[in-house]
Motif scaffolding. Structure first.
Motif, PDB file in Angstrom:
ATOM      1  N   GLY A  50     -42.738  66.129 -25.892  1.00  0.00           N
ATOM      2  CA  GLY A  50     -42.834  67.375 -24.750  1.00  0.00           C
ATOM      3  C   GLY A  50     -41.686  68.021 -25.196  1.00  0.00           C
ATOM      4  O   GLY A  50     -41.098  68.229 -26.033  1.00  0.00           O
ATOM      5  N   PRO A  51     -41.228  69.008 -24.166  1.00  0.00           N
ATOM      6  CA  PRO A  51     -40.213  69.937 -24.379  1.00  0.00           C
ATOM      7  C   PRO A  51     -39.123  69.567 -24.876  1.00  0.00           C
ATOM      8  O   PRO A  51     -38.124  70.064 -25.688  1.00  0.00           O
ATOM      9  N   ALA A  52     -38.478  68.267 -24.596  1.00  0.00           N
ATOM     10  CA  ALA A  52     -37.151  67.888 -25.225  1.00  0.00           C
ATOM     11  C   ALA A  52     -37.186  67.670 -26.580  1.00  0.00           C
ATOM     12  O   ALA A  52     -35.975  67.275 -27.235  1.00  0.00           O
ATOM     13  N   ALA A  53     -38.322  67.544 -27.293  1.00  0.00           N
ATOM     14  CA  ALA A  53     -38.062  67.282 -28.709  1.00  0.00           C
ATOM     15  C   ALA A  53     -37.893  68.770 -29.578  1.00  0.00           C
ATOM     16  O   ALA A  53     -37.793  68.597 -30.640  1.00  0.00           O
ATOM     17  N   VAL A  54     -37.278  69.588 -28.779  1.00  0.00           N
ATOM     18  CA  VAL A  54     -36.780  70.665 -29.436  1.00  0.00           C
ATOM     19  C   VAL A  54     -35.643  70.354 -30.283  1.00  0.00           C
ATOM     20  O   VAL A  54     -34.620  70.054 -29.695  1.00  0.00           O
ATOM     21  N   MET A  55     -35.749  70.563 -31.755  1.00  0.00           N
ATOM     22  CA  MET A  55     -34.407  70.120 -32.528  1.00  0.00           C
ATOM     23  C   MET A  55     -33.276  71.246 -32.409  1.00  0.00           C
ATOM     24  O   MET A  55     -33.493  72.257 -31.927  1.00  0.00           O
ATOM     25  N   MET A  56     -31.899  70.649 -32.657  1.00  0.00           N
ATOM     26  CA  MET A  56     -30.832  71.564 -32.650  1.00  0.00           C
ATOM     27  C   MET A  56     -30.008  71.637 -33.735  1.00  0.00           C
ATOM     28  O   MET A  56     -28.899  70.958 -33.878  1.00  0.00           O
ATOM     29  N   PRO A  57     -30.342  72.417 -34.689  1.00  0.00           N
ATOM     30  CA  PRO A  57     -29.798  72.426 -36.080  1.00  0.00           C
ATOM     31  C   PRO A  57     -28.343  73.132 -35.898  1.00  0.00           C
ATOM     32  O   PRO A  57     -28.444  74.023 -34.791  1.00  0.00           O
ATOM     33  N   ASN A  58     -27.617  72.712 -36.616  1.00  0.00           N
ATOM     34  CA  ASN A  58     -26.116  73.421 -36.592  1.00  0.00           C
ATOM     35  C   ASN A  58     -25.319  72.819 -35.341  1.00  0.00           C
ATOM     36  O   ASN A  58     -24.417  73.723 -34.982  1.00  0.00           O
ATOM     37  N   LEU A  59     -25.747  71.974 -34.710  1.00  0.00           N
ATOM     38  CA  LEU A  59     -24.971  71.646 -33.572  1.00  0.00           C
ATOM     39  C   LEU A  59     -23.722  70.953 -33.970  1.00  0.00           C
ATOM     40  O   LEU A  59     -23.720  70.163 -34.741  1.00  0.00           O
ATOM     41  N   SER A 340     -31.503  87.982 -25.446  1.00  0.00           N
ATOM     42  CA  SER A 340     -31.476  86.760 -26.113  1.00  0.00           C
ATOM     43  C   SER A 340     -31.892  85.387 -25.168  1.00  0.00           C
ATOM     44  O   SER A 340     -31.435  85.586 -24.166  1.00  0.00           O
ATOM     45  N   ASP A 341     -32.556  84.326 -25.571  1.00  0.00           N
ATOM     46  CA  ASP A 341     -32.820  83.468 -24.997  1.00  0.00           C
ATOM     47  C   ASP A 341     -32.909  82.138 -25.820  1.00  0.00           C
ATOM     48  O   ASP A 341     -33.377  82.107 -27.138  1.00  0.00           O
ATOM     49  N   LEU A 342     -32.202  81.130 -25.534  1.00  0.00           N
ATOM     50  CA  LEU A 342     -32.011  79.926 -26.356  1.00  0.00           C
ATOM     51  C   LEU A 342     -31.747  80.168 -27.820  1.00  0.00           C
ATOM     52  O   LEU A 342     -32.238  79.827 -28.813  1.00  0.00           O
ATOM     53  N   ALA A 343     -30.678  81.153 -27.660  1.00  0.00           N
ATOM     54  CA  ALA A 343     -29.911  81.254 -29.154  1.00  0.00           C
ATOM     55  C   ALA A 343     -29.606  80.008 -29.880  1.00  0.00           C
ATOM     56  O   ALA A 343     -29.075  79.325 -29.306  1.00  0.00           O
ATOM     57  N   GLY A 344     -29.641  80.059 -30.950  1.00  0.00           N
ATOM     58  CA  GLY A 344     -29.369  79.068 -31.869  1.00  0.00           C
ATOM     59  C   GLY A 344     -27.839  78.845 -31.956  1.00  0.00           C
ATOM     60  O   GLY A 344     -26.825  79.301 -31.293  1.00  0.00           O
ATOM     61  N   CYS A 345     -27.633  77.273 -32.179  1.00  0.00           N
ATOM     62  CA  CYS A 345     -26.419  76.914 -32.019  1.00  0.00           C
ATOM     63  C   CYS A 345     -25.350  77.621 -32.597  1.00  0.00           C
ATOM     64  O   CYS A 345     -25.351  77.929 -33.956  1.00  0.00           O
ATOM     65  N   GLY A 346     -24.145  78.036 -31.904  1.00  0.00           N
ATOM     66  CA  GLY A 346     -23.164  78.835 -32.569  1.00  0.00           C
ATOM     67  C   GLY A 346     -23.327  80.434 -32.742  1.00  0.00           C
ATOM     68  O   GLY A 346     -22.503  81.159 -32.982  1.00  0.00           O
ATOM     69  N   LEU A 347     -24.436  80.686 -32.204  1.00  0.00           N
ATOM     70  CA  LEU A 347     -24.846  82.201 -32.231  1.00  0.00           C
ATOM     71  C   LEU A 347     -25.053  82.966 -31.185  1.00  0.00           C
ATOM     72  O   LEU A 347     -25.653  83.984 -31.095  1.00  0.00           O
TER      73      LEU A 347
END
Length: 508
Positions: A50-59, A340-347
């Protein structure tokens, strides 16, 4: 000259093998405890449905050990006078700066002391900011002191950047005006009594125009980096971020990295739009670059690459940045660029109003200076943040203080992870202790995640306290172990003793 590198986009961790490769890169930057936390996060996300499977590259995770001390789990932006915008901001001295010892992280806004450096000939905001950081560190040696950087626009009042803006050898580092531009290219330098002009794109803003003296060659303004240029990227990372006026200086513990490029899928037109924040008049004819153009997409991709390399370099140097908080949890109205929404890590530069999970349907925190308007909103955010399917307790987060500090502290203790912080976002300047200090008791450490013990009622056990938030009645309850009554606000502490310090001059 510039090198176009449109393929320079962020990696996406989408498979176990990709996760393994990503972790090998991160393992060189993270201390063991932080690396373990990141491994647990990635394993959880990879295994979840489900939704929590969204990965977080560059965390990225901070290099310092986690703290559950409430007062030190705080962060704020500050500035000192005389300032142009915050006119009542006091000048920095041992007395006016004593509040910093009550914060975990204090970062300087660029406008600090603007009514001094704004009238220097020429302006030298970066040298003055570093001098301030030296003084701040002497006053609050146990507080992390961060200074200002901007990787989108190059303000001509920054001497380190102006040196490059003036030199034709670096002309490929900057974007130029478009052929149909209407923004002014010239201004009178009153010290020289001479009009200076530049074909490099620059917008005139209050902070850049104050004093009108940005050296002998260029007019004042907000110039724009051409991130397609690889030599620019190398200089920004190695010198501007990590050099002697940055992380190599002992007074600098990290950065508030300002502004960003946004990427937005416009439902009305079906187009993907890109653009930088807070650069007046940039998108369109003044730059000659449309929001849906290939060039703007290249700028977004290469700015992302520059930013990630810079943040990784700061981490390797023992620091961290404001952009490392609320990874993929933020939303905003664009600030002059696409929203912007859910911007990538550090961005993104968080305002402290995160979603409770990194999916677009997750509810938002109530916001700075506000409170929940109804029970369902309170319960929805807390329920989502406390869920084992949420990333919220596993990543660095910041929650903005609202109007009910006791309730905010309770929800913070319910939802926070090892790198959870409370603060004021980045709007304005704060020169007072954190309001959460009145509830700074020893709660120990959390024992697992919070639970919904009854509909709309959330509890979390700590080693030295029990924390409850009843969203039905908006009633928080924090009770220390061995006590029958909830905690009460502490009286304000006495003024801290003055510190006499000798401040070394900054060598720029």
């Amino acid at each position: 000259g510039g090198t176009s590198d449109s393929s320079a986009v962020l990696p996406v961790v989408s498979s176990p093998s990709a996760t393994s490769a990503f972790m090998r890169r991160c393992s060189m930057l993270l201390r063991p405890a932080a690396l373990l936390l990141l491994l647990l996060l990635l394993e959880h996300a990879a295994a979840s449905a489900g939704p929590a499977a969204v990965m977080m590259p560059n965390l990225l995770l901070p290099p310092w050990p986690p703290t559950y001390n409430l007062t030190k789990s705080t962060m704020t932006q500050s500035c000192f006078g005389p300032a142009r915008i915050n006119k009542n901001t006091p000048a920095l001295n041992a007395s006016t700066g004593s509040f910093m010892r009550s914060w975990g992280i204090v970062t300087l806004d660029f406008e600090s002391q603007e009514n001094i450096w704004g009238h220097h000939s020429p302006k030298d905001s970066d040298a003055m900011m570093l001098d301030e950081a030296v003084k701040m560190k002497a006053i609050a040696p146990d507080t992390k002191i961060w200074v200002y950087r901007n990787l989108v626009q190059a303000m001509a009042n920054v001497g380190q950047l102006r040196e490059k803006l003036e030199d034709p050898a670096y002309s490929g580092w900057w974007l130029r005006f478009g052929p149909e531009a209407t923004l002014p290219r010239c201004e009178l330098n009153p010290r020289l009594n001479k009009t200076l002009c530049s074909d490099l794109f620059h917008a005139q803003s209050g902070w850049t125009e104050n004093g009108h003296d940005c050296g002998d060659v260029i007019p004042c303004g907000d110039y724009v980096f051409n991130h397609r240029n690889q030599s620019l990227r190398k200089w920004l990372v190695e010198e501007h971020m990590l050099g002697k006026m940055g992380m190599a200086h002992p007074a600098v513990d990290g950065y508030l990295v300002d502004d960003w490029y946004a990427k937005y899928d416009d439902p009305a037109s079906g187009a993907t739009l890109y653009g930088p924040s807070e650069i007046a008049g940039f998108i369109g004819k003044n730059s000659g670059i449309a929001a849906n153009s290939t060039v703007m997409k290249e700028l977004y991709g290469n700015w992302s690459l520059t930013t990630q390399q810079a943040l990784q370099g700061v981490l390797a140097a023992g620091g961290f940045t404001w952009s490392g908080f609320n990874c993929m949890l933020d939303t905003d109205n664009g600030y002059g660029c696409p929203p912007s929404d859910l911007a990538g890590c550090g961005l993104h530069k968080t305002e402290g109003v995160p979603r409770a999970n990194n999916v677009a349907t997750a509810p938002l925190w109530h916001g700075r200076g506000r409170a929940w308007t109804n029970a369902s909103a309170c319960a929805a955010w807390t329920r989502t943040a406390c869920s084992p399917e949420s990333v919220f307790s596993r990543i660095p987060t910041e929650l903005a203080f609202g109007s009910d500090i006791y309730a905010d502290v309770a929800q913070f203790l319910l939802s926070r992870g090892p790198y959870g912080y409370m603060g004021w976002g980045w709007h304005g300047c704060v020169n007072a202790p954190p309001p959460s200090a009145q509830f700074d008791y020893d709660y120990g450490e959390p024992l697992g995640l919070c639970k919904e013990s009854a509909p709309g009622v959330f509890t979390r056990e700590w080693t030295k306290a029990m924390v409850t938030m009843d969203c039905n009645t908006m009633q928080p309850n924090i009770t220390l172990a061995g006590h029958a009554e909830p905690i009460r606000p502490k009286p304000p502490p006495p003024p801290p003793p003055l510190i006499t310090a000798t401040f070394a001059p900054v060598q720029s």
